[in-house]
Design an enzyme around this catalytic site. Structure first.
Site, short mmCIF file in Angstrom:
data_model
loop_
_atom_site.label_atom_id
_atom_site.label_comp_id
_atom_site.label_asym_id
_atom_site.label_seq_id
_atom_site.Cartn_x
_atom_site.Cartn_y
_atom_site.Cartn_z
N GLU A 140 1.65 2.07 13.48
CA GLU A 140 0.56 1.74 12.06
C GLU A 140 -0.87 1.41 13.12
OE1 GLU A 140 -2.18 1.26 10.60
OE2 GLU A 140 -0.48 -0.37 8.55
N HIS A 191 -5.41 0.16 1.23
CA HIS A 191 -5.80 -1.03 1.81
C HIS A 191 -6.95 -0.93 2.76
CE1 HIS A 191 -3.15 -0.71 5.24
NE2 HIS A 191 -3.93 -1.69 5.69
N ASP A 223 0.74 -1.84 0.07
CA ASP A 223 0.40 0.11 0.32
C ASP A 223 0.82 1.18 -0.42
OD1 ASP A 223 -1.60 2.07 0.75
OD2 ASP A 223 -2.33 1.01 2.40
N GLU A 240 -10.22 -3.59 15.12
CA GLU A 240 -8.71 -3.83 15.54
C GLU A 240 -8.55 -3.31 17.09
OE1 GLU A 240 -5.67 -4.27 12.79
OE2 GLU A 240 -6.63 -5.83 11.82
#
Length: 511
Positions: free
Chosen positions: A260, A418, A167, A269
């Protein structure tokens, strides 16, 4: 100073402490200074013993099964556990205050403590009574084991790391943000939170970091070590630490965090919580965070093609003679089930019905607990007359460098990442006219499968003369699970623009 014991190095580890003092207990309070702390393995069980150097009989035994270690300051900690007197089986709660010679020795002792607990308890070795320790970290308390296992397995595979590395919007923006802000990294201590392949650690080293601690809990840590070792000019300033951010100890504080932590819709998440925990545990006061803040953008959209596509999926359950079975009793449940999936894809920004609004999350200030739930009031003014099929969402993050401020965006119309974009589709669309107000609520509640349950309500207020005296004339709601999206992920389609949609092409975000 840590001492080696030859062949017993794997079964024993020793630290010389500046001093210790035993907290008041059911035995007489005593002062044991200076002292030695010795980790050892006895019959497969981890033990820790504090012993005065001058008096071999003055000692405190600690069972790592029940022990907890807390930092009181840079060179002071306290160890709380059940203990026992020499020659007796009687156990009681006791504590030992530990004074170290310097911060480096304090960090080394904490690392050893966690490693011994992990080796003899956390990894599932049986305790004397045959039970498995229930010792949990903060991460373990929040997340169900099956979700965590799948999560770390996923990110422990190179093919998924490759997907992220390829990405180029993502990776290129991180690289530019770091290299353009060398002043923030040169000579500084950096912690890479959830380091993955170690690419961000290598970027930080390229920017002149004094040292980088790459913390990674999955098996990807071993690949990161290999990659970093293969770049020795940079790797000599990078240490990979395998473990959860909530559990590991570092030998020094960081001047800057890099990570990230973004998932779908920014928050999926639940890694933002880990990023904030890393801030509270490792970052110096006034230290920097890359990224610094994030914004969730939202706008109503109209997409008849998508609505029909989802609705048609449930038509299978309208069969009255499926091998002699009537499937219709499950049609309504199937219909709602398909609409409970957020749609992840890239869409044409001309599908937006109104200018977007945003919700800001400042990573430098937000509390971890504030990430458990978001309740965002919605208000838009329709730019066109159309059917509203739901709410479109995307995010961006800011790298607030001292030299350059750089944004990473996932907006529709921008180069695709992505993450794509996300849309919550209503099973019952609402009709609006140009200039009509759309209100609602986006309520997101975290759950233990590392994601969120989404509750969305959109409503259209009365439009035209006397609207101020009118109330809600249409309302539609849905419940979605961010953990179970529909990965449509098609490229933006060329949609036919009707006459009343032409003015919408220049819609801008609300100020």
């Amino acid at each position: 100073m840590e001492g080696s014991k030859g062949e017993e190095a794997q079964k024993q580890q020793e630290f010389v402490l500046a001093s210790i003092s035993e907290l008041a207990s059911s035995s007489s309070s005593s002062s044991l200074t200076p002292a030695v702390a010795r980790f050892s393995s006895e019959d497969g069980v981890g033990k820790l013993r504090f012993q005065q150097e001058a008096e071999s009989d003055a000692r405190v035994n600690v069972d790592l099964q029940t022990a907890q270690l807390f930092k009181l300051g840079p060179v002071q900690s306290v160890c709380i556990s059940e203990g026992s007197d020499t020659g007796t089986e009687k156990l009681f709660s006791r504590g030992v205050t530990i004074h170290f010679k310097n911060e480096e020795e304090s960090g080394a002792f904490h690392n050893a403590f966690e490693q011994w607990k992990k080796d003899f308890i956390v990894q599932g070795k049986k305790l004397p009574n045959g039970e498995i320790s229930s010792s949990k970290s903060k991460f373990d308390d929040k997340i169900e084991p099956s979700s965590a296992k799948m999560y770390f397995h996923y990110y422990g595979q190179l093919l998924h790391q490759q997907n992220m590395l390829q990405d180029y919007v993502r990776t290129g923006t991180y690289y530019a943000a770091v290299i353009e802000n060398r002043v923030d990294f040169t000579g500084r201590v950096v912690v890479d939170v959830g380091a993955g392949s170690g690419i961000l650690s290598l970027f930080a080293a390229q920017a002149g970091a004094k040292h980088v601690y790459a913390v990674e809990a999955s098996e990807m840590a071993e690949y990161a070590r290999k990659l970093i070792a293969g770049n020795p000019s940079l790797g000599q300033r990078i240490t990979v630490i395998k473990g959860k951010v909530e559990e590991v100890e570092l030998p020094e504080k960081a001047d800057i965090l890099i990570s990230e932590p973004m998932g779908t819709l920014l928050i999926n998440e639940r890694m933002l919580e880990t990023y904030v925990i890393a801030r509270d545990r490792f970052l110096q006061p006034n230290g920097k965070m890359f990224p610094t803040l994030g914004r969730i953008h939202m706008a109503p959209f109209s997409d008849e093609y998508l609505f029909v596509e989802i609705a048609n999926k449930a038509l299978f359950w309208q069969q009255q003679n499926y091998y002699g079975v009537d499937l219709q009793p499950l049609y309504a449940s199937a219909f709602q089930g398909y609409f409970s999936q957020p749609v992840v894809d890239a869409f044409d920004p001309r599908l937006l019905v109104a200018p977007s609004m945003s919700h800001v999350i400042d990573f430098t200030k937000i509390n971890e607990e504030d990430l458990y739930e978001f309740d965002i009031p919605l208000r838009f003014v329709a730019a066109v007359g159309t059917r509203v099929h739901g709410l479109a969402c995307w995010f961006d993050v800011l790298f607030d460098g001292s030299t350059v401020q750089r944004w990473l965006t996932t907006a529709p119309g921008a180069p695709t990442t992505h993450w794509y974009q996300l849309r919550c589709v209503l099973s019952q669309p609402i009709y609006v006219m140009a200039g009509q107000e759309i209100t609602g609520r986006l309520h997101m509640i975290a759950h233990n499968a590392q994601s969120y349950t989404i509750y969305l309500t959109l409503a259209a207020k009365m439009w035209g003369p006397g609207a101020e005296q009118g109330g809600i004339i249409q309302e539609s709601s849905c419940k979605l699970d961010l953990k179970e999206p529909y990965y449509r992920m098609s490229q933006p389609q060329a949609y036919t623009i009707t006459q009343d949609q032409q003015p919408h092409q220049q819609i801008q975000a609300q100020v």
